[in-house]
Design an enzyme around this catalytic site. Structure first.
Site, mmCIF file in Angstrom:
data_model
loop_
_atom_site.group_PDB
_atom_site.id
_atom_site.type_symbol
_atom_site.label_atom_id
_atom_site.label_comp_id
_atom_site.label_asym_id
_atom_site.label_seq_id
_atom_site.Cartn_x
_atom_site.Cartn_y
_atom_site.Cartn_z
ATOM 1 N N CYS B 37 -30.263 -11.478 -52.179
ATOM 2 C CA CYS B 37 -28.967 -11.138 -51.412
ATOM 3 C C CYS B 37 -28.939 -11.919 -49.928
ATOM 4 O O CYS B 37 -28.118 -11.992 -49.351
ATOM 5 C CB CYS B 37 -29.185 -9.635 -50.566
ATOM 6 S SG CYS B 37 -30.784 -9.111 -49.970
ATOM 7 N N ASP B 39 -30.918 -12.443 -47.344
ATOM 8 C CA ASP B 39 -31.202 -12.012 -45.961
ATOM 9 C C ASP B 39 -32.015 -12.902 -45.505
ATOM 10 O O ASP B 39 -32.973 -13.385 -46.113
ATOM 11 C CB ASP B 39 -31.390 -10.551 -46.034
ATOM 12 C CG ASP B 39 -30.531 -9.327 -46.362
ATOM 13 O OD1 ASP B 39 -29.367 -9.928 -46.713
ATOM 14 O OD2 ASP B 39 -30.836 -8.474 -46.542
ATOM 15 N N CYS B 64 -27.608 -7.135 -44.161
ATOM 16 C CA CYS B 64 -26.833 -5.926 -44.236
ATOM 17 C C CYS B 64 -27.155 -4.905 -43.257
ATOM 18 O O CYS B 64 -28.415 -5.061 -42.738
ATOM 19 C CB CYS B 64 -27.079 -5.345 -45.790
ATOM 20 S SG CYS B 64 -28.727 -4.715 -45.782
ATOM 21 N N CYS B 107 -35.073 -3.822 -47.969
ATOM 22 C CA CYS B 107 -35.015 -3.983 -46.718
ATOM 23 C C CYS B 107 -36.071 -3.757 -45.933
ATOM 24 O O CYS B 107 -36.499 -4.256 -44.783
ATOM 25 C CB CYS B 107 -33.573 -3.339 -46.038
ATOM 26 S SG CYS B 107 -32.206 -3.710 -46.875
#
Lengths: 187, 137
Positions: B37, B39, B64, B107
């Site tokens: 993603c 990140d 996010c 996450c």
């Protein structure tokens, strides 16, 4: 009704190779599309009509997956038991993380209205686009190597390259978007 | 998918955002990322070398809301713990505290990895003494 092969390579009657001739693949796709075309089944039994629809759906997915070298590689990796889309930093070299972080900082500064960040971003964009192209060349070489050797270690390297490429591609897109948006914005 | 209130709270009021001197021998830096993603997460710990207690923690995360909340929570939790206690923090603790949905579990994994990487960096500096030299130069 012969069963529809669920494996995309088998469906096209192809060897499980990473390098494919796109024209040959396209030819096979069109020929199979004609064979399974639902229009040819309108006078057949409901089961056969359903069969044609299912076959066409699988065929379209298969073509879309194998046509693009990157999704094709992911497909072949999965076939060989590799986890794709596994999250984590295991396949990202620390230097790249550093650079990604710095680039994000520059993006944030530009969004905050710091025009000096623009030059740094344009520079970064060039650099990351270059990295993306390098990775693409690297992948091409590794594809050929795998097809020749069938060496699992090569697949593992390919997975690492794909991860890096995804990271870099996201960055290039984001920087491009930011450079365009902030240029077009009314002053 | 809706974020839980705790995630929103950390997202809107992130704790301990910032950075510390990564060449400070008492600072451990962990940089981790998720290629999937895009990140990237940096987490830093300032450790009291005589007690091994984490006196300060800072983070900066690009990603996010759940990634930001996970790292924000991680910095809150490690403060006041020893480095070894900090290593005992599990991603599942973060998932439970923030009520993260399954698609956002990665996450919390990232935050756990960041703590581990920061502690490893701190320990590396103290085993070799390299950090002291760097800070002195």
């Amino acid at each position: 009704m012969e069963p529809i092969p669920s494996n995309y390579y088998d469906l096209f009657g192809l060897e499980h190779r990473l390098a494919l001739d796109p024209r040959d693949l396209e030819k096979r796709f069109y020929s199979l599309s004609r064979k399974f075309h639902p229009d040819l089944y309108t006078l057949k039994s409901p089961e056969e009509q359903q069969y044609a629809l299912d076959a066409t759906a699988i065929l379209n997915d298969a073509y879309r997956t194998l046509r693009d070298p990157l999704t094709r590689a992911e497909y072949l990796l999965k076939e060989n038991g590799f986890d794709i889309g596994e999250q984590g930093s295991k396949n990202v070299p620390p230097e790249l993380l550093e650079e990604v972080f710095e680039l994000n900082m520059a993006l944030e500064e530009l969004r905050g209205g710091d025009e000096e960040a623009r030059a740094a971003l344009a520079e970064a964009q060039k650099k990351f686009a270059g990295m993306r192209d390098d990775i693409d060349r690297e992948l091409e070489t590794k594809f050929a190597e795998y097809d020749r050797t069938r060496n699992r270690d090569v697949l593992s390297e390919i997975r690492g390259s794909l991860n890096r490429r995804r990271y870099v591609r996201n960055l290039v897109n984001e920087v491009e978007k930011e450079l365009v948006e902030t240029t077009d914005a009314p002053r | 998918m809706a974020y839980s209130n705790k995630v929103l709270d950390h997202y809107n009021h992130p704790r301990n955002v910032g950075s510390m001197d990564k060449n400070d021998p008492n600072v451990g830096t962990g940089m981790v990322g998720a290629p999937e993603c895009g990140d990237v997460m940096k987490l830093q710990l300032k450790v009291n070398p005589s007690t091994g207690v984490i006196e300060d923690a800072k983070f900066k995360t690009f990603g996010c809301g759940s990634a930001i909340a996970s790292s924000s929570l991680a910095t809150e939790w490690v403060r006041g713990k020893t480095v070894d206690e900090a290593l005992a923090i599990k991603n599942t603790d973060i998932v439970n505290e923030l009520s993260l949905p399954p698609v956002k579990i990665h996450c919390s994994v990232l935050a756990e990895d960041a703590i581990k990487a920061a502690v490893a960096d701190y320990k590396r500096k103290h085993e070799t003494g390299e950090g002291f030299e760097k800070a002195a130069s």
